[in-house]
Design an enzyme around this catalytic site. Structure first.
Site, PDB file in Angstrom:
ATOM      1  N   ASN A 162       0.799  -1.227   0.000  1.00  0.00           N
ATOM      2  CA  ASN A 162       0.000   0.000   0.000  1.00  0.00           C
ATOM      3  C   ASN A 162       0.833   1.280   0.000  1.00  0.00           C
ATOM      4  O   ASN A 162       0.311   2.358   0.263  1.00  0.00           O
ATOM      5  CB  ASN A 162      -0.935   0.002   1.220  1.00  0.00           C
ATOM      6  N   THR A 294       5.579  -8.271   8.557  1.00  0.00           N
ATOM      7  CA  THR A 294       4.494  -7.534   7.931  1.00  0.00           C
ATOM      8  C   THR A 294       3.757  -8.445   6.955  1.00  0.00           C
ATOM      9  O   THR A 294       4.201  -9.555   6.642  1.00  0.00           O
ATOM     10  CB  THR A 294       5.023  -6.312   7.163  1.00  0.00           C
ATOM     11  N   TRP A 316       7.628  -0.066  -0.250  1.00  0.00           N
ATOM     12  CA  TRP A 316       8.687   0.956  -0.202  1.00  0.00           C
ATOM     13  C   TRP A 316       8.559   1.681   1.131  1.00  0.00           C
ATOM     14  O   TRP A 316       7.685   2.519   1.313  1.00  0.00           O
ATOM     15  CB  TRP A 316       8.531   1.932  -1.368  1.00  0.00           C
ATOM     16  N   HIS A 330       0.873   5.499   2.769  1.00  0.00           N
ATOM     17  CA  HIS A 330      -0.135   4.749   2.026  1.00  0.00           C
ATOM     18  C   HIS A 330      -0.550   5.564   0.803  1.00  0.00           C
ATOM     19  O   HIS A 330      -0.628   6.790   0.878  1.00  0.00           O
ATOM     20  CB  HIS A 330      -1.387   4.488   2.873  1.00  0.00           C
ATOM     21  N   HIS A 346       6.988  -3.402  13.579  1.00  0.00           N
ATOM     22  CA  HIS A 346       7.555  -3.908  12.336  1.00  0.00           C
ATOM     23  C   HIS A 346       8.924  -3.292  12.036  1.00  0.00           C
ATOM     24  O   HIS A 346       9.208  -2.163  12.418  1.00  0.00           O
ATOM     25  CB  HIS A 346       6.614  -3.616  11.169  1.00  0.00           C
TER      26      HIS A 346
END
Length: 375
Positions: A162, A294, A316, A330, A346
């Protein structure tokens, strides 16, 4: 040519090359320095090629005065694009699949199945072992009897993250061309179709999405928006990590209730209690220590079982791209990069580095720029 003049030219050109190399390194450090751990991130971001990657400086030492039989005594420097042609490494992909299957049973671990639990059972959360939840009647009703991907195999799969790196990528058509498309966290697609496509075969939904993207269904307006998103999935697999961490059990129940009450045409799946440990175990053997993987790493690990070739888009974890342009966290909202701070669960740059290395070896293709069909 006068030897002194030739020596002067060589020295000047050498200094120019050194300056350009240092400038390039400095630029990349500045670009990603704000994310923390710049050395690690610089290594992660480097060498991922796309249609829009910068040209490389090529040193073409075609002749010198001491080389016999050459008519040209000059050193030519030119800047030109260096094409990077990604090639699938089938041998490596099969090796990775075999290694991963030592740690998990991808068909069973993609979801808890009926018969392994029953209504009223008490289980411990994967990450909050001191906390428990009860298996409700609705959750049990939606457990699949067999894996939704049992005996399935696909030539190509797309895993769509996303990141705002997708905006203006023109990747929608390419993404939709894959045999099986996996998406993350119920992200919207229709209004971004040119860049992200619309085809969806499996979509994950963290319980927190209900709160963050649909205001916890506080009124009929938000409930209708959520229902429309669910209905748009149309026979897709809805993958809900219900047993991972305490705090989302009520939202999981809301979703399950809506699916049953409105007869939503989706195939529900709830990742197994051992999935996270199996995934972490595999990556740890490859010296990648991930506390909480993730969705991207999870889905890639699972997809190795079902897909010959895996293509990743929209992954990314940096606030700027390789050309210093800002990148949204996002593509569809205004969530800030602070969400991925070191205090968060994460380690996205670390995961990106692992995926990048697999890309360079041909085990997967990681797209971080425009797609070839983009106009």
């Amino acid at each position: 040519m006068n030897p002194d003049f030739r020596s002067w030219v060589l020295a000047t050109v050498t200094l120019l090359v050194v300056f350009l190399i240092l400038a390039d390194i400095s630029e990349l450090e500045e670009e990603i320095g704000s994310t923390g751990g710049s050395g690690t991130i610089r290594s992660a971001a480097g060498n991922v090629h796309s249609k829009s990657n910068r040209a490389e400086l090529i040193l073409n030492n075609s002749s010198t005065s001491s080389t016999a039989g050459r008519s040209n005594e000059s050193i030519k420097y030119r800047t030109k694009p260096v094409p990077y042609i990604w090639r699938h490494n089938q041998t490596l992909a099969l090796k990775i699949r075999k290694q991963i299957l030592h740690f998990l049973d991808a068909e069973r671990d993609i979801s808890v199945l009926k018969g392994t639990l029953k209504p009223g059972d008490i289980i411990h959360y994967v990450f909050d072992r001191d906390s428990t939840m009860n298996i409700s009647k609705n959750l049990y009703e939606l457990l699949p009897r067999t894996s939704p991907l049992k005996n399935k195999h696909f030539k190509t799969c797309a895993i769509v993250g996303n990141s705002g790196i997708l905006l203006n990528s023109g990747c929608g058509k390419e993404i939709d061309s894959h045999d099986f498309v996996i998406r993350c966290n119920l992200a919207p697609v229709e209004e971004y179709a040119k860049d992200v496509g619309t085809k969806t075969n499996l979509v994950t939904m963290n319980p927190s999405v209900v709160q963050r993207a649909f205001e916890d269904l506080v009124n009929d307006t938000w409930k209708d928006k959520f229902l429309q998103r669910l209905k748009s999935l149309n026979e897709s697999i809805l993958w809900i990590p219900a047993f991972m961490a305490k705090g989302g059990e009520e939202r999981v129940e809301w979703v399950n209730d809506l699916i049953i009450k409105h007869h939503i045409n989706v195939h529900t799946a709830y990742p197994s209690l051992r999935l996270l440990h199996a995934v972490r175990g595999y990556w740890l053997t490859n010296k990648v220590h991930i506390k909480r993987p993730t969705t991207g790493i999870l889905m890639y690990t699972l997809a190795t079982r079902f897909c010959n070739r895996i293509y990743l888009y929209g992954f990314w974890p940096f606030p700027r791209d390789l050309h210093q342009n800002p990148v949204k966290y996002h593509y569809y909202d205004s969530l800030k990069y602070g969400y991925t701070s070191q205090a968060g669960p994460h380690a996205m740059p670390l995961e990106f580095k692992a995926l990048k290395n697999l890309h360079l070896q041909g085990a997967l293709k990681l797209n971080v720029g425009e797609c070839e069909a983009a106009t």
